[in-house]
Design a protein around this motif. Structure first.
Motif, PDB file in Angstrom:
ATOM      1  N   ARG A 227       2.820  -5.039   6.342  1.00  0.00           N
ATOM      2  CA  ARG A 227       2.543  -3.747   5.711  1.00  0.00           C
ATOM      3  C   ARG A 227       3.647  -2.760   6.048  1.00  0.00           C
TER       4      ARG A 227
ATOM      5  N   SER B 270       4.454  -2.341  -2.275  1.00  0.00           N
ATOM      6  CA  SER B 270       3.189  -1.933  -1.674  1.00  0.00           C
ATOM      7  C   SER B 270       2.714  -0.580  -2.179  1.00  0.00           C
TER       8      SER B 270
ATOM      9  N   ASP C  23      -2.479   0.326   1.791  1.00  0.00           N
ATOM     10  CA  ASP C  23      -1.495   0.005   0.753  1.00  0.00           C
ATOM     11  C   ASP C  23      -2.172  -0.798  -0.354  1.00  0.00           C
TER      12      ASP C  23
ATOM     13  N   ASP D 276      -4.562  -3.643   0.578  1.00  0.00           N
ATOM     14  CA  ASP D 276      -5.898  -3.193   0.967  1.00  0.00           C
ATOM     15  C   ASP D 276      -6.735  -2.894  -0.275  1.00  0.00           C
TER      16      ASP D 276
ATOM     17  N   ARG E  78       0.909  -9.890   0.729  1.00  0.00           N
ATOM     18  CA  ARG E  78       2.057  -9.121   1.243  1.00  0.00           C
ATOM     19  C   ARG E  78       3.298 -10.004   1.370  1.00  0.00           C
TER      20      ARG E  78
END
Lengths: 176, 176
Positions: A159, A169, B8, B11, B34
């Motif tokens: 992240r 992202s 982000d 999520d 990711r």
DNA sequence: TAGGCTGAGTTTAGGCCTAAACTCAGAGAG
DNA sequence: CTCTCTGAGTTTAGGCCTAAACTCAGCCTA
């Protein structure tokens, strides 16, 4: 004292470039090459699993993106392109294929040339219900060898990486 | 107390699937999605940079793999397929393109149909000298926003992940 | 030594993508 | 009202890949 981690292919590549091109900075390989390999591995697995289930990755990405947008499961091609992180031209082609398979329909949801939209059909929703759970269960197994703490650490670092890249992202909505 | 990491897109995708398909395990998304995004970002950047330099990613992968193998910079198609992690058919095509550009040559390094080999030409080596350093410098910059400690942690976790997958990290030799 | 097996490499068909050219409705200038 | 501009969407050309069929030398058996 600290246990040396066993060396892997990425370490070997770093060594090879140090030898062949002395002076070039090879540190990024440890992150970028490993990310590339992992993505290729997960992508190959997903492609094979979905082929068995009778879908292809691109179509499932399109349908999933529509589904995740929530009712009424309808988005414009432009929104889809951004969320799926592919060009508009690719979306045109994906929608064409999915429409031919009866999974989506183009609903000229306004008037005229603009304000076009793509919506999931019942068949598209049914396919998602049939496939997505299996896919997520399979992928959960793929990362299952990492302890929950390790997974958490890894997800957190990724992240951070993505936030720093300033790319996917922030706006992307792609995924499964 | 602990600062919450900013949420982000991954999520958001987890939340969306929890809502649309309650009960499915969504934890893998935090890692796999990711990784996929990061790989796409790095891949797109690399493609654009190399396009400016007049090469394509697949050709550079082929040439790099030969170069990293060390003198005499010669490998069989089968070895190349394994190292590059693509099918033999893809290698045939890559070699065909690279040979047409004068970057490699097929040296029937034995007798007859078997024992074929592909070797770097001087032009191929020169192209690598011209391009690889620029590429590695550029990619070093891409991950430069992470502190060295963070990069080290991330590389270590990725190494663990790959080792557990039992795939690329064991035999692959791909990279830059 | 004919027949068949094996494994490396190649060819072919088809899928998906990008980049760039193209199309077209609506908005704004004159 | 007409011209031009703009931006969303589509089309086209070309690249790279996989999967599966195909080719062929070497080897093994009878």
């Amino acid at each position: 004292m600290a246990a040396e981690p066993p060396r892997d292919g990425a370490d070997a590549i770093q060594d090879a470039w140090r030898r062949e091109l002395p002076g070039v900075p090879v540190e990024s390989i440890g992150v970028i090459t490993r990310i590339w390999w992992a993505a290729k591995f997960f992508g190959d697995e997903r492609r094979r699993l979905l082929a068995d289930l009778g879908v292809d990755v691109a179509t499932l990405d399109l349908l999933s993106t529509l589904r995740r947008s929530g009712p009424p499961y309808r988005m414009s091609p432009g929104e889809l392109a951004e969320a799926c992180m592919v060009t508009r031209g690719a979306i045109t082609q994906r929608v064409e294929r999915a429409a031919r398979a009866g999974l989506v329909e183009r609903t000229t949801a306004g008037s005229g040339y603009h304000a076009r939209a793509v919506a999931l059909t019942d068949a598209g929703n049914a396919l998602l219900d049939r496939v997505v759970a299996d896919l997520l269960v399979a992928e959960d197994r793929l990362v299952g060898h990492l302890s929950p703490e390790r997974r958490e650490q890894l997800a957190g670092l990724l992240r951070e990486l993505l936030a720093g890249l300033g790319g996917p992202s922030l706006t992307g909505q792609v995924g499964d």
